[in-house]
Design an enzyme around this catalytic site. Sequence first.
Site, PDB file in Angstrom:
ATOM      1  N   GLU A 238      31.256 -32.859  -0.195  1.00  0.00           N
ATOM      2  CA  GLU A 238      30.612 -33.755   0.775  1.00  0.00           C
ATOM      3  C   GLU A 238      31.505 -33.821   2.007  1.00  0.00           C
ATOM      4  O   GLU A 238      32.731 -33.930   1.885  1.00  0.00           O
ATOM      5  CB  GLU A 238      30.457 -35.179   0.245  1.00  0.00           C
TER       6      GLU A 238
ATOM      7  N   GLU B 177      32.162 -39.290  -7.364  1.00  0.00           N
ATOM      8  CA  GLU B 177      33.159 -40.252  -6.856  1.00  0.00           C
ATOM      9  C   GLU B 177      33.604 -41.241  -7.942  1.00  0.00           C
ATOM     10  O   GLU B 177      33.540 -42.466  -7.763  1.00  0.00           O
ATOM     11  CB  GLU B 177      32.609 -40.989  -5.627  1.00  0.00           C
TER      12      GLU B 177
HETATM   13  C1  BGP Z   1      29.538 -40.777  -0.589  1.00  0.00           C
HETATM   14  C2  BGP Z   1      28.462 -40.684  -1.628  1.00  0.00           C
HETATM   15  C3  BGP Z   1      27.141 -40.173  -1.138  1.00  0.00           C
HETATM   16  C4  BGP Z   1      26.859 -40.383   0.322  1.00  0.00           C
HETATM   17  C5  BGP Z   1      28.051 -40.338   1.219  1.00  0.00           C
HETATM   18  C6  BGP Z   1      27.834 -40.814   2.636  1.00  0.00           C
HETATM   19  O1  BGP Z   1      30.353 -41.858  -0.849  1.00  0.00           O
HETATM   20  O2  BGP Z   1      28.823 -39.865  -2.714  1.00  0.00           O
HETATM   21  O3  BGP Z   1      26.150 -40.595  -2.022  1.00  0.00           O
HETATM   22  O4  BGP Z   1      25.890 -41.279   0.599  1.00  0.00           O
HETATM   23  O5  BGP Z   1      29.146 -41.020   0.701  1.00  0.00           O
HETATM   24  O6  BGP Z   1      27.882 -42.200   2.670  1.00  0.00           O
HETATM   25  P1  BGP Z   1      26.793 -43.065   3.401  1.00  0.00           P
HETATM   26  O7  BGP Z   1      25.499 -42.626   2.831  1.00  0.00           O
HETATM   27  O8  BGP Z   1      27.109 -44.452   3.074  1.00  0.00           O
HETATM   28  O9  BGP Z   1      26.914 -42.749   4.835  1.00  0.00           O
END
Ligand code: BGP
Length: 486
Positions: free
Chosen positions: A384, A176
């Site tokens: 993701e 990201e």
């Molecule tokens: C993205 C990241 C991850 C992950 C995901 C879910 O932004 O790359 O590391 O954690 O989001 O977000 P969260 O864990 O805040 O629910």
Amino acid sequence: MTEFPKNFLWGGATAANQCEGGWKEDGKGESTADHITAGTVSSPREYTDAIDPAKYYPSHEAIDMYHHYKEDIKLFGEMGFKVYRLSINWTRIYPHGDEDEPNQKGIAFYRDVFNTCHQYGIEPLVTISHYEFPYYLAKKYGGWSNRRCIDFYLNYCRTIFTEYKGLVHYWLTFNEINIMAMMPIGGIMAGGLLPEKEASMSFFAGHKETPEEISRRFTALHNQFIASAEAVVLGHEIDEHNQIGCMIAGQEIYPYSCNPKDMLASQSAMDMANWFCGDVQVRGAYPAFAKRYFAEHHVTVAKEPGDDEILRNGKVDFYSFSYYMSSTVSTDPEKNKASGNLLTGTKNPYLEASDWGWQIDPDGLRYYLNEVYSRYQIPLMVVENGLGAADNVESDGSIHDSYRIDYLRKHVQAMKEAIGDGVELMGYTPWGCIDLVSASTGEMKKRYGFIYVDKDNDGKGTMQRSKKDSFAWYKKCIASNGEDLD
Ligand code: BGP
């Protein structure tokens, strides 16, 4: 009839700082992520300089994958994963980040992880830097705003490309990366840009940056662009079979209305949120709109002669991204804000939101895939996606997560439609295939997994793994190559 390609890479994704734990084991150094406490949706995480024994730092133990990886990868194999996206923790390989010699125990650990993956026919997809950075480098050099970090990063890349040649073929340079183009919090999450004093993360979210601070953040981002471009060249030199991608926090930002002012606001939000980084990493040059943005925000990026050529030579092989939700932008200041997230925007009246305020939008995924593919025409990968939700464990130990299955089913269908639209899609790795620590809130309660981990927000629990209903659903989905989604 549209089908997923035969060699489609089905799998799941995690990140070291959110699942490994073992924060001081076998010579590992401290990462920036190790200095961030747990929070909740209403009480933000905190960054602390010293580790405060009275506070809880979820990355220190996480779900202890450092000791459970064999069992966990076996379960991924049982679901039929073709690919497993994970990150290497830089400080396991170079504890301070700037040593001459790597930590052999760290190297051996990941070698065993990759060998275990191959034992189950799983191809690793490695994020080289996922929301952590050597704490020592952050303190000594000021993080990514210091150009010397490019050399440290490339040294780390050379080591892992060489050590894992033949074991890993898919790499992502920075997780990201565009978070740093959008908000001050990106500086600490992704750039090793620590604040001068300890502060709650809300400070970053609401903080109005000075032109010097914005310039520092964009210089750090520029240095990551250079590092990424050089890593692409290096990775191809070391192994011509390597495929190296960018990783963008994918954001579809709709105009709230057809008011041309909203259309313009949406366009410029999309420019800075997605295309700014995408253009540099895929096309090898800063986009035209960057000039105006920099001028209006008084941003000065510390570039060096030769940088443009480095960017031109280091274009990525594929575009990968995370996708959880869409957001909406309005020029009407009265419109509500969606909250509980790193990202904010106006509430979309057509969408429902998760318990953490993320607006669920499978059509947005299809729309985004089409937009990205029309712009870049290189293979795409969704690395993701998923629903963060609190799960209930029944008295017999079962977990009926039909809401998660529903979310995933609709997103798989949306990808299929996009393939039908002509998009070249390589694979799909839903986030947190095993429950892990949330990046935005530091909680365990916000779960994404097919595999449940018995651990709570305060760090208590047996760490025992168990299968949710979504485990069997995803197994079926993979076995049928995305055909059987009931
Ligand atoms: C993205 C990241 C991850 C992950 C995901 C879910 O932004 O790359 O590391 O954690 O989001 O977000 P969260 O864990 O805040 O629910």
